[in-house]
Write a protein that holds these residues in place. Sequence first.
Motif, PDB file in Angstrom:
ATOM      1  N   LEU A 272     -58.515  25.309  51.172  1.00  0.00           N
ATOM      2  CA  LEU A 272     -59.157  24.015  51.345  1.00  0.00           C
ATOM      3  C   LEU A 272     -60.166  24.061  52.493  1.00  0.00           C
ATOM      4  O   LEU A 272     -60.092  24.941  53.359  1.00  0.00           O
ATOM      5  CB  LEU A 272     -58.117  22.949  51.675  1.00  0.00           C
ATOM      6  CG  LEU A 272     -57.140  22.545  50.568  1.00  0.00           C
ATOM      7  CD1 LEU A 272     -55.969  21.788  51.173  1.00  0.00           C
ATOM      8  CD2 LEU A 272     -57.844  21.699  49.521  1.00  0.00           C
ATOM      9  N   THR A 273     -61.079  23.109  52.498  1.00  0.00           N
ATOM     10  CA  THR A 273     -61.971  22.900  53.639  1.00  0.00           C
ATOM     11  C   THR A 273     -61.573  21.587  54.316  1.00  0.00           C
ATOM     12  O   THR A 273     -61.973  20.508  53.857  1.00  0.00           O
ATOM     13  CB  THR A 273     -63.445  22.827  53.210  1.00  0.00           C
ATOM     14  OG1 THR A 273     -63.795  23.988  52.468  1.00  0.00           O
ATOM     15  CG2 THR A 273     -64.348  22.722  54.442  1.00  0.00           C
ATOM     16  N   PRO A 274     -60.763  21.624  55.363  1.00  0.00           N
ATOM     17  CA  PRO A 274     -60.379  20.380  56.042  1.00  0.00           C
ATOM     18  C   PRO A 274     -61.580  19.742  56.737  1.00  0.00           C
ATOM     19  O   PRO A 274     -62.375  20.422  57.388  1.00  0.00           O
ATOM     20  CB  PRO A 274     -59.344  20.848  57.081  1.00  0.00           C
ATOM     21  CG  PRO A 274     -58.907  22.193  56.623  1.00  0.00           C
ATOM     22  CD  PRO A 274     -60.102  22.792  55.947  1.00  0.00           C
TER      23      PRO A 274
ATOM     24  N   ASP B  46     -63.199  20.276  60.152  1.00  0.00           N
ATOM     25  CA  ASP B  46     -62.121  20.515  61.112  1.00  0.00           C
ATOM     26  C   ASP B  46     -61.994  22.027  61.272  1.00  0.00           C
ATOM     27  O   ASP B  46     -61.263  22.692  60.538  1.00  0.00           O
ATOM     28  CB  ASP B  46     -60.815  19.901  60.604  1.00  0.00           C
ATOM     29  CG  ASP B  46     -59.706  19.927  61.647  1.00  0.00           C
ATOM     30  OD1 ASP B  46     -59.709  20.851  62.495  1.00  0.00           O
ATOM     31  OD2 ASP B  46     -58.835  19.043  61.607  1.00  0.00           O
ATOM     32  N   GLU B  47     -62.739  22.576  62.225  1.00  0.00           N
ATOM     33  CA  GLU B  47     -62.843  24.025  62.362  1.00  0.00           C
ATOM     34  C   GLU B  47     -61.491  24.672  62.656  1.00  0.00           C
ATOM     35  O   GLU B  47     -61.162  25.737  62.109  1.00  0.00           O
ATOM     36  CB  GLU B  47     -63.846  24.380  63.469  1.00  0.00           C
ATOM     37  CG  GLU B  47     -65.255  23.893  63.183  1.00  0.00           C
ATOM     38  CD  GLU B  47     -66.240  24.306  64.251  1.00  0.00           C
ATOM     39  OE1 GLU B  47     -66.018  25.357  64.889  1.00  0.00           O
ATOM     40  OE2 GLU B  47     -67.228  23.580  64.475  1.00  0.00           O
ATOM     41  N   LYS B  48     -60.708  24.061  63.506  1.00  0.00           N
ATOM     42  CA  LYS B  48     -59.422  24.646  63.878  1.00  0.00           C
ATOM     43  C   LYS B  48     -58.501  24.754  62.676  1.00  0.00           C
ATOM     44  O   LYS B  48     -57.870  25.802  62.452  1.00  0.00           O
ATOM     45  CB  LYS B  48     -58.770  23.807  64.981  1.00  0.00           C
ATOM     46  CG  LYS B  48     -57.447  24.373  65.480  1.00  0.00           C
ATOM     47  CD  LYS B  48     -56.889  23.532  66.615  1.00  0.00           C
ATOM     48  CE  LYS B  48     -55.560  24.085  67.115  1.00  0.00           C
ATOM     49  NZ  LYS B  48     -55.008  23.264  68.229  1.00  0.00           N
ATOM     50  N   ARG B  49     -58.414  23.692  61.893  1.00  0.00           N
ATOM     51  CA  ARG B  49     -57.523  23.719  60.732  1.00  0.00           C
ATOM     52  C   ARG B  49     -58.063  24.643  59.643  1.00  0.00           C
ATOM     53  O   ARG B  49     -57.286  25.320  58.952  1.00  0.00           O
ATOM     54  CB  ARG B  49     -57.296  22.301  60.198  1.00  0.00           C
ATOM     55  CG  ARG B  49     -56.467  21.442  61.144  1.00  0.00           C
ATOM     56  CD  ARG B  49     -56.167  20.062  60.566  1.00  0.00           C
ATOM     57  NE  ARG B  49     -55.461  19.237  61.533  1.00  0.00           N
ATOM     58  CZ  ARG B  49     -54.155  19.250  61.734  1.00  0.00           C
ATOM     59  NH1 ARG B  49     -53.402  20.052  61.001  1.00  0.00           N
ATOM     60  NH2 ARG B  49     -53.596  18.471  62.630  1.00  0.00           N
TER      61      ARG B  49
ATOM     62  N   GLY C  99     -61.855  33.247  48.869  1.00  0.00           N
ATOM     63  CA  GLY C  99     -62.993  32.500  48.346  1.00  0.00           C
ATOM     64  C   GLY C  99     -63.165  31.198  49.113  1.00  0.00           C
ATOM     65  O   GLY C  99     -62.374  30.265  48.934  1.00  0.00           O
ATOM     66  N   ALA C 100     -64.141  31.128  49.962  1.00  0.00           N
ATOM     67  CA  ALA C 100     -64.445  29.892  50.680  1.00  0.00           C
ATOM     68  C   ALA C 100     -65.483  29.096  49.894  1.00  0.00           C
ATOM     69  O   ALA C 100     -66.351  29.663  49.229  1.00  0.00           O
ATOM     70  CB  ALA C 100     -64.969  30.201  52.080  1.00  0.00           C
ATOM     71  N   LEU C 101     -65.371  27.774  49.982  1.00  0.00           N
ATOM     72  CA  LEU C 101     -66.319  26.882  49.323  1.00  0.00           C
ATOM     73  C   LEU C 101     -66.293  27.011  47.807  1.00  0.00           C
ATOM     74  O   LEU C 101     -67.309  26.946  47.122  1.00  0.00           O
ATOM     75  CB  LEU C 101     -67.743  27.091  49.856  1.00  0.00           C
ATOM     76  CG  LEU C 101     -67.934  26.754  51.338  1.00  0.00           C
ATOM     77  CD1 LEU C 101     -69.298  27.229  51.824  1.00  0.00           C
ATOM     78  CD2 LEU C 101     -67.777  25.255  51.567  1.00  0.00           C
TER      79      LEU C 101
ATOM     80  N   GLY D 149     -62.498  24.029  47.897  1.00  0.00           N
ATOM     81  CA  GLY D 149     -63.129  23.922  49.207  1.00  0.00           C
ATOM     82  C   GLY D 149     -64.151  22.811  49.312  1.00  0.00           C
ATOM     83  O   GLY D 149     -64.881  22.720  50.305  1.00  0.00           O
ATOM     84  N   ASN D 150     -64.215  21.964  48.262  1.00  0.00           N
ATOM     85  CA  ASN D 150     -65.086  20.773  48.299  1.00  0.00           C
ATOM     86  C   ASN D 150     -66.571  21.101  48.450  1.00  0.00           C
ATOM     87  O   ASN D 150     -67.339  20.308  48.997  1.00  0.00           O
ATOM     88  CB  ASN D 150     -64.665  19.830  49.439  1.00  0.00           C
ATOM     89  CG  ASN D 150     -63.398  19.072  49.142  1.00  0.00           C
ATOM     90  OD1 ASN D 150     -63.175  18.651  48.016  1.00  0.00           O
ATOM     91  ND2 ASN D 150     -62.546  18.913  50.135  1.00  0.00           N
TER      92      ASN D 150
END
Length: 295
Positions: free
Chosen positions: A10-12, A19-22, A39-41, A45-46
């Motif tokens: 997910l992309t919090p 939310d970079e930390k999460r 796989g990001a985004l 990852g919204n």
Amino acid sequence: MFTGLSVFPLTPFDDSGIDEKRFTHLVSRVAEAGVDLIGALGSTGNYAYLTREHRGLVARLAVETAGDVPVMIGIGALTTGEVLALAEDAQNAGASAVLLSPVSYQTLTDEEVFGLYEDVTKELSVPLCVYENPRTTQFTFSDELHGRVAALPNVGAVKTPGAPLDQAPARIAALRNTLPADVAVGFSLDEFGAGGLGAGADVWFSVIGGLLPAECLAITRAVAQGDVPQALALSERMAPFWDLFRRYGSMRVITAAAAHLGLVVPPNLPRPLREIPPAARQEVAAALDALDVRA
């Protein structure tokens, strides 16, 4: 790179941004678990709801956090110009691959989709994964179009929805008869992951693996060791999630599961999307408890 288990965290985010930390915690969790590709985004990852600036930040954070695990960055957007800009950002961030679905408001023709991939692959220095997601894009690839696109330079994999257990061998065989030999075949609907790997798919592109990497790695490793019945049994334990995905959509369900585990802070869905109902959240909690999942 396109083998084994590829997961999509997910992309919090909230009203103030990413939310970079999460997010980095989610990426570090799957990297430390030993997944094969992050796989990001992706859809989970919204990506479609984020600005180019946000997507560039997520790409950089993912690559920096993943360590030795390769990272694939989603670059889907409405126009070819936007896609090319996002591809440049992903490559500058150090992505090992990019993921592209044919996103559009107007329904695309086969020639328009082929033209999109033709334009983009000419500008790439990393492999591209073709993302077929008809539920979201309202576009379904024919096998003939898959073959044409996969023959373009820099295409490394095809991410398809997959097929039920009894149809998976034929689906994979049909794709292999169409695709170049060096292009990997992967299933993306989680309920078909174990069966797809058991039938000979190269990679399982997993939504739930972005949250439950250990459970998904157990399935992947069982197949690698030749124990497909064990992989299918492990997948069956996760069947409550497959049912919830069908009813509410995987992104909403995974967001609810991540919130239950304290990994994201709700609301973590861009409006107008809404959280699943309280009764469904209770089902998510019960499914996690049955698997004895802990954050």
